[in-house]
Scaffold this motif. Sequence first.
Motif, mmCIF file in Angstrom:
data_model
loop_
_atom_site.group_PDB
_atom_site.id
_atom_site.type_symbol
_atom_site.label_atom_id
_atom_site.label_comp_id
_atom_site.label_asym_id
_atom_site.label_seq_id
_atom_site.Cartn_x
_atom_site.Cartn_y
_atom_site.Cartn_z
ATOM 1 N N LEU A 89 11.545 -7.602 0.388
ATOM 2 C CA LEU A 89 11.775 -8.238 -0.909
ATOM 3 C C LEU A 89 11.468 -9.714 -0.745
ATOM 4 C CD1 LEU A 89 12.774 -7.600 -3.796
ATOM 5 C CD2 LEU A 89 15.050 -8.335 -3.048
ATOM 6 N N HIS A 90 10.340 -10.150 -1.302
ATOM 7 C CA HIS A 90 9.893 -11.536 -1.130
ATOM 8 C C HIS A 90 9.888 -12.246 -2.469
ATOM 9 C CE1 HIS A 90 6.471 -14.595 -0.505
ATOM 10 N NE2 HIS A 90 7.558 -15.062 0.082
ATOM 11 N N GLN A 91 10.761 -13.238 -2.592
ATOM 12 C CA GLN A 91 10.875 -14.022 -3.821
ATOM 13 C C GLN A 91 11.027 -13.119 -5.043
ATOM 14 O OE1 GLN A 91 7.448 -16.618 -3.721
ATOM 15 N NE2 GLN A 91 8.371 -17.957 -2.183
ATOM 16 N N GLY A 92 11.853 -12.084 -4.884
ATOM 17 C CA GLY A 92 12.179 -11.209 -6.003
ATOM 18 C C GLY A 92 11.235 -10.046 -6.219
ATOM 19 N N ARG A 93 10.153 -9.968 -5.435
ATOM 20 C CA ARG A 93 9.199 -8.875 -5.595
ATOM 21 C C ARG A 93 9.228 -7.981 -4.356
ATOM 22 N NH1 ARG A 93 3.392 -10.342 -7.846
ATOM 23 N NH2 ARG A 93 3.462 -8.059 -8.038
ATOM 24 N N ALA A 94 9.196 -6.664 -4.578
ATOM 25 C CA ALA A 94 9.248 -5.702 -3.482
ATOM 26 C C ALA A 94 7.855 -5.371 -2.985
ATOM 27 C CB ALA A 94 9.962 -4.432 -3.943
ATOM 28 N N HIS A 95 7.747 -5.240 -1.654
ATOM 29 C CA HIS A 95 6.474 -4.911 -1.014
ATOM 30 C C HIS A 95 6.718 -3.875 0.072
ATOM 31 C CE1 HIS A 95 4.548 -8.677 -2.602
ATOM 32 N NE2 HIS A 95 5.791 -9.115 -2.504
ATOM 33 N N LEU A 96 5.692 -3.086 0.367
ATOM 34 C CA LEU A 96 5.659 -2.243 1.556
ATOM 35 C C LEU A 96 4.530 -2.750 2.439
ATOM 36 C CD1 LEU A 96 6.157 1.463 0.400
ATOM 37 C CD2 LEU A 96 7.731 0.048 1.718
ATOM 38 N N ILE A 97 4.843 -3.069 3.695
ATOM 39 C CA ILE A 97 3.814 -3.526 4.612
ATOM 40 C C ILE A 97 3.884 -2.719 5.899
ATOM 41 C CG2 ILE A 97 3.774 -5.854 3.645
ATOM 42 C CD1 ILE A 97 5.344 -6.845 5.997
ATOM 43 N N HIS A 98 2.779 -2.636 6.598
ATOM 44 C CA HIS A 98 2.703 -1.915 7.863
ATOM 45 C C HIS A 98 2.380 -2.898 8.976
ATOM 46 C CE1 HIS A 98 2.163 1.333 4.929
ATOM 47 N NE2 HIS A 98 2.558 2.179 5.880
ATOM 48 N N MET B 276 1.372 -11.952 0.339
ATOM 49 C CA MET B 276 1.762 -11.032 1.407
ATOM 50 C C MET B 276 0.816 -9.840 1.426
ATOM 51 S SD MET B 276 5.499 -9.347 2.182
ATOM 52 C CE MET B 276 6.229 -10.944 2.530
ATOM 53 N N LYS B 277 0.183 -9.628 2.571
ATOM 54 C CA LYS B 277 -0.773 -8.525 2.704
ATOM 55 C C LYS B 277 -0.038 -7.219 3.031
ATOM 56 C CE LYS B 277 -3.521 -10.202 5.857
ATOM 57 N NZ LYS B 277 -4.742 -10.404 6.678
ATOM 58 N N SER B 278 -0.761 -6.125 2.977
ATOM 59 C CA SER B 278 -0.144 -4.821 3.226
ATOM 60 C C SER B 278 -0.110 -4.468 4.711
ATOM 61 C CB SER B 278 -0.896 -3.735 2.451
ATOM 62 O OG SER B 278 -2.251 -3.664 2.889
ATOM 63 N N HIS B 279 -0.799 -5.248 5.560
ATOM 64 C CA HIS B 279 -0.807 -4.956 6.989
ATOM 65 C C HIS B 279 -0.922 -6.239 7.798
ATOM 66 C CE1 HIS B 279 -2.847 -4.207 10.883
ATOM 67 N NE2 HIS B 279 -1.949 -3.225 10.956
ATOM 68 N N TYR B 280 -0.118 -6.307 8.877
ATOM 69 C CA TYR B 280 -0.222 -7.388 9.859
ATOM 70 C C TYR B 280 -0.139 -6.761 11.249
ATOM 71 C CZ TYR B 280 0.716 -10.697 6.074
ATOM 72 O OH TYR B 280 0.652 -11.434 4.911
ATOM 73 N N PRO B 281 -0.928 -7.262 12.187
ATOM 74 C CA PRO B 281 -0.799 -6.746 13.548
ATOM 75 C C PRO B 281 0.610 -6.905 14.111
ATOM 76 C CG PRO B 281 -2.841 -7.978 13.313
ATOM 77 C CD PRO B 281 -2.058 -8.189 12.048
ATOM 78 N N LEU B 282 1.236 -8.055 13.814
ATOM 79 C CA LEU B 282 2.589 -8.312 14.309
ATOM 80 C C LEU B 282 3.452 -8.843 13.173
ATOM 81 C CD1 LEU B 282 4.708 -8.624 16.588
ATOM 82 C CD2 LEU B 282 3.733 -10.881 17.063
ATOM 83 N N VAL B 283 4.614 -8.219 13.006
ATOM 84 C CA VAL B 283 5.606 -8.706 12.041
ATOM 85 C C VAL B 283 6.873 -9.060 12.808
ATOM 86 C CG1 VAL B 283 7.096 -8.129 10.093
ATOM 87 C CG2 VAL B 283 4.708 -7.410 10.088
ATOM 88 N N ILE B 284 7.372 -10.259 12.581
ATOM 89 C CA ILE B 284 8.608 -10.726 13.214
ATOM 90 C C ILE B 284 9.643 -10.925 12.122
ATOM 91 C CG2 ILE B 284 9.681 -12.541 14.601
ATOM 92 C CD1 ILE B 284 6.842 -13.102 15.732
ATOM 93 N N ILE B 285 10.829 -10.387 12.329
ATOM 94 C CA ILE B 285 11.902 -10.464 11.327
ATOM 95 C C ILE B 285 12.942 -11.463 11.811
ATOM 96 C CG2 ILE B 285 13.631 -9.161 10.046
ATOM 97 C CD1 ILE B 285 11.984 -6.609 10.784
#
Length: 464
Positions: free
Chosen positions: A97-106, A1-10
């Motif tokens: 929270l992805h597979q037990g690991r926390a991330h911050l993404i923009h 998982m990268k720290s930035h994506y142009p588009l994020v869909i939840i």
Amino acid sequence: MKSHYPLVIIGAGPAGLAAATTASEHGIETALLDEQPAPGGQIYRNIESMPTQRAELLGSEYQRGEKLVQLMRSSNTHYFSDASVWSLNGQLELGVLHQGRAHLIHADQVIIAGGAQERPVPFPGWTLPGVMNAGAGQILLKQSGLVPSDGVVLAGSGPLLLLLAWQYLNAGVDVKAVLDVQPMSNWLRAAPYLPKALLAHHYITKGLRYKRDLKAAGVLTRHGVKDLRAIGGGHVQAVDYIHRNKLYSIKTPLLLTHFGVIPQTHLSRAASCAHEWNTAQQCWRPVNDVWGATDIKGISVAGDNAGIGGARTAEHNGRLAAFNAIHQMGHISQGERDKKAKKDLRWMKDELLIRPFLDAMFRPPSIMLTHPTDEEILCRCEEVTAGDIRKVLEEGHQTPNAVKFHTRCGMGPCQGRQCADSVAQLIAYETGTNPRDIEPYRVRPPVKPITIGQLAGMEQNSEE
């Protein structure tokens, strides 16, 4: 998982799948975040690994999801399963929270497509073991092929109740009864919308077929049921109800209830998007335009997250939100967006023709929403009763946030998802106000459970 994506869909239900595929087809690097282990959302749950016989049992609407998932899989979408979003703010920063690991993404654009939840409606005995939401029964059927072995009673109101009864019937389940609590006044409320609803006759035809099959199988169906009660000690043993002024009781080890669905709004509220009260659907929903755009730049909502419209409407919502996001990022002009979206706009309009009729016909009886007995638990997490809340209201604390402060109602693991609607309805009734004037609970991150260790790990990873 990268720290930035142009588009994020939840969310990877029909709206999220359609949005992700559309964006990827236009060369947009897209991250699709999904809490489930596989795409499909609730409506198309487990569609990729569903045995053929069970898929046929679930019906053609369920099978429709297979193509949506295939299209997403064959695109360049970065799909992340087991990924829950625990934070979203107006600066388009997401805590994941992805597979037990926390991330911050923009992200440059965010589409919230988290779908809906079943409307929680408290009634006597609703917290007994053996009383479950109909959606939970359908999850077990879709995910594992599990069905009730000793019979079931279904009670409440809404199309899902009829669909699940029909699916259980075809699976060989002993459907003891279908108890419909919708008052007869709903028929009068819905009648003006029937002519337009007939233009979407495929929905009505399907519902009539379900009713016909249930009747032919001898399944007891009662309309206008009142005073629904689950009876038992450590487990539900029977269901009592009143029909035409007569008390009835049905022995059952399982009661599945359903009172319609309402949008999941925790993320849109956490991001401070504006929300409005929808009188027809008796719920809060994000304020958004036809493209799903909210008042927060870069944040859109799609599917049932934006207001209840059903799976097919959600598909069109998802594509429209994606076209607009692509336009906002400067990849297509407004004219190109409008041209590409023309069919989805028309199809969505056609799909929504039946919605006013359904909203009026299956509206839960107001007495169930506003008149819980003092003994009924409204907040299951903190075991707060309607009586506890009435006591606080009498003391002058007459907003949901004040009630939360004095009772801890809404402060449990579900963060108010299972009590916010009931508390607001009770406050509105007891104070003589309209639910639209009752400010909902404030929502703060984390909106989904995350441990201190996982948060600390995120900080450590960022330092490295």
